[in-house]
Design an enzyme around this catalytic site. Sequence first.
Site: not given
Length: 299
Positions: A161-163, A275
């Site tokens: 996951f990106d943050g 995102d």
Amino acid sequence: MPSEINDKLVVAISSRALFNLDDSHHVFEEDGLQAYSEYQVAREEEPLTPGEGFPLVQKLLRLNGTLDPSCQVEVVLLSRNSADTGLRIFNSIQHYELDITRAAFCGGESPWRYINAFGCKLFLSSEAQDVRRALDNGVAAATLVSRGAGASESELLRFAFDGDAVVFSDEAEQVYKRDGLEAFTASEQAAAREPLRGGPFKPFLAALHRLQQAFPPTEAPIRTALVTARSAPAHERVIRTLRAWNIRIDESIFLGGLNKTEFLRAYQADVFFDDQQTHCDLASPHVATGHVPHGVANR
């Protein structure tokens, strides 16, 4: 009799994300709905080839062999097909022996409105508009944008996951976009002990954490990683936020702006959520990638 879904991790996937429907979609675009329907019905005994989301679904369903019956994973099919043209899809599910029994065939309409009714924690699709509607309704969702990325060889199911704007809100990213890196770093240092608000994937990450807790830490069949462009000193707020949420992340990689792709490959990610379209484009030839059209970068 119907069974309860409240204690399950329910993942929804579109038919075009689960199977490769490029040929039939081309028929639809070139010749219209009637030709598409005839094409599918004529080939309903011919299994579809796996799509970008197929390896992930296989691994998700395989978890049920190790999980307690009270805490299982369920995959639900959501499709714009009608039940008539969708018969080929269900036949393909049976051909590959996927344990998928619930579905919504929406006859040309968007299926996003059934996501909450099924209790879904994640929605994967190839239709960006459907993904946006799911996100607007509080469900973690991503557009699969991979280009032939193969399945991981690891037996573990590895999520990356990106943050900011994915696991966390985009509040910090707004500062970066508006005022630059120096202001972002100063702001994050000042707010280091103030937990970030949750992003769209917080509930899904929490659901994975609950599944992990059924196993000793070294034996869990699921592994999670945070792969973020942040670096020190902006790392502290992230660590303290996850601690405040009581959510465990197995690996945290603070890259300070480096390309994420090689790190995702080294981690052997089964799927990566980000995102930023640029990061997704770089990762997608190598790792199954989901674009999360959320936050300031997508306005």
